[in-house]
Scaffold this motif. Structure first.
Motif, mmCIF file in Angstrom:
data_model
loop_
_atom_site.group_PDB
_atom_site.id
_atom_site.type_symbol
_atom_site.label_atom_id
_atom_site.label_comp_id
_atom_site.label_asym_id
_atom_site.label_seq_id
_atom_site.Cartn_x
_atom_site.Cartn_y
_atom_site.Cartn_z
ATOM 1 N N ASP A 183 39.008 -48.099 12.793
ATOM 2 C CA ASP A 183 39.153 -46.650 12.631
ATOM 3 C C ASP A 183 38.578 -45.906 13.840
ATOM 4 O OD1 ASP A 183 40.432 -46.901 10.214
ATOM 5 O OD2 ASP A 183 38.653 -46.499 9.003
ATOM 6 N N GLU A 184 37.400 -46.344 14.290
ATOM 7 C CA GLU A 184 36.794 -45.719 15.467
ATOM 8 C C GLU A 184 37.670 -45.942 16.699
ATOM 9 O OE1 GLU A 184 32.092 -46.256 14.121
ATOM 10 O OE2 GLU A 184 33.093 -47.777 15.373
ATOM 11 N N ALA A 185 38.215 -47.151 16.821
ATOM 12 C CA ALA A 185 39.081 -47.469 17.959
ATOM 13 C C ALA A 185 40.337 -46.611 17.943
ATOM 14 C CB ALA A 185 39.440 -48.950 17.935
ATOM 15 N N ALA A 186 40.889 -46.381 16.754
ATOM 16 C CA ALA A 186 42.082 -45.541 16.628
ATOM 17 C C ALA A 186 41.782 -44.114 17.089
ATOM 18 C CB ALA A 186 42.581 -45.542 15.187
ATOM 19 N N ARG A 187 40.599 -43.613 16.744
ATOM 20 C CA ARG A 187 40.205 -42.268 17.187
ATOM 21 C C ARG A 187 40.095 -42.214 18.710
ATOM 22 N NH1 ARG A 187 35.577 -40.466 18.724
ATOM 23 N NH2 ARG A 187 34.416 -42.240 17.880
ATOM 24 N N LEU A 188 39.510 -43.229 19.308
ATOM 25 C CA LEU A 188 39.388 -43.280 20.767
ATOM 26 C C LEU A 188 40.762 -43.369 21.433
ATOM 27 C CD1 LEU A 188 36.361 -45.743 21.052
ATOM 28 C CD2 LEU A 188 36.340 -43.288 21.567
ATOM 29 N N ASP A 189 41.682 -44.095 20.800
ATOM 30 C CA ASP A 189 43.042 -44.193 21.335
ATOM 31 C C ASP A 189 43.719 -42.823 21.352
ATOM 32 O OD1 ASP A 189 42.759 -46.909 21.689
ATOM 33 O OD2 ASP A 189 43.886 -47.474 19.886
ATOM 34 N N VAL A 190 43.535 -42.062 20.277
ATOM 35 C CA VAL A 190 44.126 -40.726 20.192
ATOM 36 C C VAL A 190 43.539 -39.822 21.274
ATOM 37 C CG1 VAL A 190 44.271 -38.635 18.781
ATOM 38 C CG2 VAL A 190 44.694 -40.864 17.746
ATOM 39 N N GLU A 191 42.224 -39.895 21.455
ATOM 40 C CA GLU A 191 41.581 -39.079 22.488
ATOM 41 C C GLU A 191 42.083 -39.456 23.875
ATOM 42 O OE1 GLU A 191 37.396 -39.630 21.966
ATOM 43 O OE2 GLU A 191 37.312 -38.461 20.109
ATOM 44 N N GLU A 192 42.300 -40.737 24.106
ATOM 45 C CA GLU A 192 42.808 -41.191 25.394
ATOM 46 C C GLU A 192 44.213 -40.646 25.636
ATOM 47 O OE1 GLU A 192 43.279 -45.409 27.813
ATOM 48 O OE2 GLU A 192 43.676 -45.386 25.654
#
Length: 255
Positions: free
Chosen positions: A231-240
């Protein structure tokens, strides 16, 4: 295909592995057929995965044509090299051309490599898979051979500095072939992911404990590591993605 570049590149890569003092362990490579079309499906944890993923087919004498994003082919140095190795350019906005090229290569008896996650996993666990691997294999009438890489993320991955220090272990695990028929791409993709997830668990468990202490940043949270959760990784992907979009917009405005 005429391969003038690939053999010396493989030799140079193996020389580099030795200079780095890397211990490369490979299991299951007998599952890669020595002839005929085959699609190698690899997990994606670092920027050098395509270099090591090709090793899975090396004992069978195969050269792997990886499907890679267009940006690499647009690079003034990387582009000519990728084309000389007969890798396959993937335009994420128009994937039909790369799909057809991959099917054509496979039907000609080539070994093609694909990353079903499409992008690097920040969580070091498997992301959701795209159905492209199953659809390509079914269309070409070839098997999918799952490949799990572990240790490559320690050298070069997202959000962490490069580390090419000596003595790292790199493991490759090759699984038994799957034979998708295309009747249920979503369901067969889920089966592929489930099998590769089990293989990943085994690879993490078998990795040298002295190189993988508890809390290691390159280990999934569910295995006691400090990598972001999915879930945290998905959030970072969206920010990227947002940051990249903003950068492209600013560039267009300046132009």
């Amino acid at each position: 295909m005429l391969d003038l570049t690939y053999p010396p590149i493989i030799l140079a890569a193996k020389t580099g592995f030795r200079l780095l003092g890397q211990r490369i362990t490979m299991t299951g490579t007998e599952h890669v057929p020595r002839e005929g079309g085959v699609l190698l499906a690899c997990n994606h944890i670092g920027y050098v995965d395509f270099v090591y993923g090709g090793l899975a087919a090396n004992p069978s004498g195969r050269l792997v044509r990886f499907m890679a994003k267009r940006e690499i082919f647009d690079h003034p140095l990387g582009g000519p090299l990728m084309r000389s190795l007969h890798h396959i350019e993937v335009d994420r906005g128009e994937g039909l051309a790369s799909f057809r090229t991959a099917v054509d290569f496979l039907q000609q008896g080539e070994a093609v490599g694909i990353f079903p996650e499409a992008t690097i996993s920040r969580s070091m666990d498997l992301k959701e898979f795209k159905t492209g691997a199953v659809r390509i294999a079914a269309q070409a009438g070839v098997p999918i051979v799952p490949v799990i890489l572990w240790g490559t993320q320690r050298m070069m991955t997202k959000d962490h500095p490069r580390d090419f220090s000596r003595g790292k272990t790199i493991s490759l695990t090759v699984g038994e072939p799957m034979h998708p028929d295309g009747s249920d791409p979503v369901g067969q993709t889920a089966q592929l992911r489930e099998r590769m997830s089990s293989m990943l668990d085994d690879a993490i468990a078998a990795y040298p404990a002295d190189e993988q202490p508890p809390g290691s940043w390159w280990v999934p949270a569910r295995h006691g590591g400090s990598a972001p959760t999915p879930d945290e990784a998905a959030r970072l992907d969206v920010e990227e993605k947002r940051a990249r979009a903003a950068k492209r917009a600013a560039k267009r405005a300046q132009g």
